[in-house]
Design a protein around this motif. Structure first.
Motif, mmCIF file in Angstrom:
data_model
loop_
_atom_site.group_PDB
_atom_site.id
_atom_site.type_symbol
_atom_site.label_atom_id
_atom_site.label_comp_id
_atom_site.label_asym_id
_atom_site.label_seq_id
_atom_site.Cartn_x
_atom_site.Cartn_y
_atom_site.Cartn_z
ATOM 1 N N GLU A 1 37.367 28.169 41.919
ATOM 2 C CA GLU A 1 38.458 29.024 42.373
ATOM 3 C C GLU A 1 39.659 28.182 42.763
ATOM 4 O O GLU A 1 39.538 27.221 43.530
ATOM 5 C CB GLU A 1 38.015 29.888 43.550
ATOM 6 C CG GLU A 1 39.084 30.877 44.005
ATOM 7 C CD GLU A 1 38.487 32.113 44.665
ATOM 8 O OE1 GLU A 1 38.134 33.052 43.918
ATOM 9 O OE2 GLU A 1 38.381 32.128 45.894
ATOM 10 N N PHE B 1 44.627 33.766 44.499
ATOM 11 C CA PHE B 1 43.335 33.210 44.110
ATOM 12 C C PHE B 1 43.108 33.473 42.619
ATOM 13 O O PHE B 1 43.263 34.601 42.150
ATOM 14 C CB PHE B 1 42.200 33.864 44.900
ATOM 15 C CG PHE B 1 42.353 33.777 46.392
ATOM 16 C CD1 PHE B 1 41.699 32.795 47.114
ATOM 17 C CD2 PHE B 1 43.157 34.682 47.074
ATOM 18 C CE1 PHE B 1 41.833 32.708 48.492
ATOM 19 C CE2 PHE B 1 43.305 34.610 48.451
ATOM 20 C CZ PHE B 1 42.640 33.618 49.154
ATOM 21 N N LEU C 1 41.663 33.703 34.242
ATOM 22 C CA LEU C 1 41.102 33.757 35.582
ATOM 23 C C LEU C 1 41.237 35.165 36.152
ATOM 24 O O LEU C 1 42.196 35.883 35.857
ATOM 25 C CB LEU C 1 41.825 32.774 36.505
ATOM 26 C CG LEU C 1 41.892 31.311 36.038
ATOM 27 C CD1 LEU C 1 42.580 30.459 37.090
ATOM 28 C CD2 LEU C 1 40.508 30.770 35.721
ATOM 29 N N ARG D 1 40.005 32.873 39.890
ATOM 30 C CA ARG D 1 38.596 32.470 39.832
ATOM 31 C C ARG D 1 38.064 32.471 38.406
ATOM 32 O O ARG D 1 38.316 33.378 37.629
ATOM 33 C CB ARG D 1 37.746 33.409 40.685
ATOM 34 C CG ARG D 1 36.235 33.107 40.632
ATOM 35 C CD ARG D 1 35.440 33.973 41.603
ATOM 36 N NE ARG D 1 35.619 33.537 42.962
ATOM 37 C CZ ARG D 1 34.619 33.256 43.811
ATOM 38 N NH1 ARG D 1 33.364 33.359 43.410
ATOM 39 N NH2 ARG D 1 34.870 32.892 45.038
ATOM 40 N N TRP D 2 37.303 31.426 38.121
ATOM 41 C CA TRP D 2 36.520 31.333 36.894
ATOM 42 C C TRP D 2 35.061 31.466 37.308
ATOM 43 O O TRP D 2 34.512 30.578 37.964
ATOM 44 C CB TRP D 2 36.774 30.001 36.215
ATOM 45 C CG TRP D 2 36.040 29.809 34.919
ATOM 46 C CD1 TRP D 2 35.495 30.772 34.125
ATOM 47 C CD2 TRP D 2 35.778 28.557 34.278
ATOM 48 N NE1 TRP D 2 34.913 30.209 33.022
ATOM 49 C CE2 TRP D 2 35.061 28.853 33.086
ATOM 50 C CE3 TRP D 2 36.077 27.233 34.583
ATOM 51 C CZ2 TRP D 2 34.650 27.853 32.218
ATOM 52 C CZ3 TRP D 2 35.671 26.250 33.721
ATOM 53 C CH2 TRP D 2 34.967 26.550 32.543
ATOM 54 N N ASP D 3 34.441 32.566 36.951
ATOM 55 C CA ASP D 3 33.060 32.811 37.352
ATOM 56 C C ASP D 3 32.111 31.858 36.652
ATOM 57 O O ASP D 3 32.184 31.640 35.443
ATOM 58 C CB ASP D 3 32.654 34.257 37.030
ATOM 59 C CG ASP D 3 33.278 35.258 37.989
ATOM 60 O OD1 ASP D 3 33.527 34.872 39.152
ATOM 61 O OD2 ASP D 3 33.526 36.404 37.575
ATOM 62 N N ALA E 1 36.180 25.262 45.504
ATOM 63 C CA ALA E 1 37.596 25.649 45.537
ATOM 64 C C ALA E 1 38.498 24.427 45.495
ATOM 65 O O ALA E 1 38.123 23.334 45.924
ATOM 66 C CB ALA E 1 37.896 26.475 46.781
ATOM 67 N N ALA F 1 31.536 29.320 45.736
ATOM 68 C CA ALA F 1 32.343 28.629 44.726
ATOM 69 C C ALA F 1 32.841 27.291 45.234
ATOM 70 O O ALA F 1 32.937 27.044 46.447
ATOM 71 C CB ALA F 1 33.530 29.502 44.327
ATOM 72 N N TYR G 1 33.197 29.025 50.794
ATOM 73 C CA TYR G 1 33.191 28.096 49.667
ATOM 74 C C TYR G 1 32.144 27.018 49.893
ATOM 75 O O TYR G 1 31.851 26.644 51.043
ATOM 76 C CB TYR G 1 34.563 27.449 49.491
ATOM 77 C CG TYR G 1 35.641 28.424 49.091
ATOM 78 C CD1 TYR G 1 35.609 29.060 47.855
ATOM 79 C CD2 TYR G 1 36.689 28.723 49.954
ATOM 80 C CE1 TYR G 1 36.588 29.958 47.482
ATOM 81 C CE2 TYR G 1 37.683 29.626 49.584
ATOM 82 C CZ TYR G 1 37.620 30.238 48.355
ATOM 83 O OH TYR G 1 38.593 31.129 47.987
ATOM 84 N N SER H 1 31.007 29.002 40.490
ATOM 85 C CA SER H 1 32.362 29.443 40.142
ATOM 86 C C SER H 1 33.366 28.421 40.644
ATOM 87 O O SER H 1 33.135 27.721 41.641
ATOM 88 C CB SER H 1 32.656 30.810 40.755
ATOM 89 O OG SER H 1 31.764 31.788 40.266
#
Length: 547
Positions: free
Chosen positions: A176, A120, A109, A122-124, A134, A132, A244, A174
């Protein structure tokens, strides 16, 4: 460990199924559900490229690894096991944060931290410019609490993304994970500190430059020792509305209703918010033997009478959703043979209906004035420390969760959360939803905090059904993923009546715990320390005038 799948596997499956539900949804569902899911995911379900690589057997959880992580994280504690104490910005908190960041890095991440330490990961997705989805929770823990509160919403989310990556899945939006700073109010008297700031509280951003803990250490000083607050302007933490697409939080119920009703899933419809009040009475004091009753101005009795008035006003509200608690009462000078000359009490009044709660607060104030006059004492303080509005869950998220439960023939139950959660403030940024799972006797904030494998397994099967019905419709339940964990019930969605008796006694009578009991602990529960109250917690009184 009792028979059945581990908590780690079950909680992880439940969480990542809801992430899948929010970020990618299948086209082969019936038309009404498909339309609901398209609205929720934000794009046509037929177009998602990753479905072909997913099957129940491909969604494999590192069961032992996640269980080990929960245990390893619980070791970062200032209390002996099985209790957990992890206070904001202490050495143990810093070590625990480092541990979470390591797990996020291992999951691939992208990391960032803000000025107060919200973390935070995040995986795009395939379309990273879309808002995203979340999820997340917190890892701080009040003194002598348990290991599940918040933690399952953080470590479970990390493993959820690991599972999806191992399966070859790529989300459209994404995903997150947020590890929120200081959901608990232990050090500075401010609950949900990180999520309040994310939601844009200017008052809090200014107040944090003045607030101190009971050791007179300022918030900014404490934050800087942990590597944060390098800049003066804490408004850099704020997120824009709709930052988000949605926010979903997994949490133990922290109450007994699901267990008592025998229902595996609670779909949270609203989060109640408290009004926190500090009250002080002052009288003449005197010798307990020498001053006759008719001549006394007893501050302690004034506080006791107001405590009973709190109960009366709450019960008179006409709703079981209104609750009130007098959780702190301090008498001065605190000697058995001295009439109290000063009394300090702290009141928590909460409801999902803001107007109804505020009516109760006003009645409490009126009673305080009347009691002071009747008893000849002075009402020297009546301060509303905070008075947050409640939050409603997104109707779309509620409907999607319930639809998935019905498809799997599982029971779910609409219910409210009377406890604070970061979701309360995330609802100010994006649509919000919460899912509860049962916990033993409703225990939380104590070492006995426990969710039985049997109850969680039912929640997992329902949760795995969320993604089964979402992008694998036509396939039988995910039994190859979660195993044979018992029947699914009648598929009803029940409104919580919430008129329940106290916790049930263990079914066994020979001294052994029932199968829903927590495992035996290695040491008895330590006595709880005196409550830590920030010497500047009342700074929030400036947010709301007296009634």
């Amino acid at each position: 460990m009792a028979s059945g799948f581990s908590r780690a596997e079950q909680l992880s499956l439940l969480l990542f199924s809801n992430l899948l539900l929010a970020s990618c949804l299948d086209a082969s569902y019936e038309e009404e559900a498909r339309k609901t899911m398209e609205d929720f995911s934000g794009y046509p379900t037929q177009s998602h490229p990753s479905y072909s690589c997913l099957s129940p057997s491909s969604l494999l959880v590192d069961i032992q690894g996640l269980q080990t992580q929960i245990e390893e994280l619980s070791a970062f504690s200032d209390a002996p096991a099985p209790a957990v104490t992890r206070i904001l910005y202490t050495h143990k908190d810093v070590l625990a944060r480092r541990y979470i960041k390591q797990r996020m890095n291992e999951a691939g991440l992208s990391l960032r931290e803000d000025a107060v330490g919200n973390i935070f990961g995040r995986w795009d997705g395939a379309e990273p410019d879309l808002p995203a989805v979340a999820t997340g929770s917190h890892i701080d823990a009040i003194p002598y609490s348990g290991r599940y509160d918040g933690v399952v919403g953080v470590l479970g989310a990390i493993e959820a993304i690991n599972v999806l990556k191992r399966s070859g899945f790529r989300p459209n939006r994404s995903l997150e994970i947020i590890m929120f700073t200081s959901e608990e109010p232990t050090r500075f008297g401010i609950s949900c500190l990180g999520s309040r700031l994310l939601a844009g509280s200017q008052e809090l951003a200014h107040a944090l430059h003045e607030v101190v803990d009971e050791q007179n250490i300022s918030f900014v000083e404490a934050a800087r020792t942990a590597g944060y607050a390098s800049q003066e302007d804490l408004s850099s933490v704020f997120l824009k509305k709709q930052n988000y697409f949605s926010f979903i939080e997994l949490h133990i119920e922290q109450g007994p209703i699901l267990e008592q009703e025998g229902i595996p899933i609670g779909v949270v419809t609203a989060i109640a918010a408290p009004a926190s009040i500090q009250v002080e009475f002052e009288g003449n004091g005197g010798h307990a033997g020498a001053v006759l009753m008719s001549a006394r101005n007893d501050a302690g009795l004034a506080a006791a009478e107001l405590s009973l008035a709190v109960e009366k006003h709450v019960l008179d509200s006409g709703s079981i959703d209104t609750v009130g608690t007098v959780g702190v009462m301090n008498l001065h000078p605190g000697a058995i043979n001295s009439i109290p000359s000063k009394a300090h009490i702290e009141i928590d009044a909460r409801d999902i209906d803001e107007e109804r709660r505020n009516v109760v607060v006003n009645k409490i104030y009126q009673s305080a004035v009347q009691i002071a006059e009747k008893r000849g004492v002075r009402l020297s303080k009546f301060k509303i420390v905070n008075q947050d509005p409640p939050a409603l869950s997104s109707s779309m998220i509620i409907k999607t969760m319930e639809d998935a439960a019905k498809q799997l023939n599982f029971d779910s139950m609409r219910m409210i959360s009377r406890a604070y959660h970061d979701s309360l403030f995330m609802a100010r940024i994006s649509p919000m939803g919460m899912i509860f799972i049962p916990c033993y006797r409703g225990y939380s904030h104590k070492p006995e905090e426990f969710a039985s494998p049997e109850n969680i397994a039912k929640g997992v099967k329902r949760g795995s059904g969320d993604f089964q019905t979402a992008f694998m419709a036509g396939t039988k339940r995910a039994s190859s993923t979660v195993g044979n964990v018992g029947g699914g019930g009648r598929g009803r969605s029940k409104q919580a009546e919430q008129t329940h008796e106290g916790p049930r006694e263990d079914e066994e009578t020979d001294g052994r715990p029932s199968r829903n009991s927590p495992p035996h602990f290695r040491s008895p529960q330590p006595p709880s320390p005196p409550r830590s109250v920030s010497s500047r917690a009342a700074i929030f009184s400036s947010f709301h005038p007296k009634p």
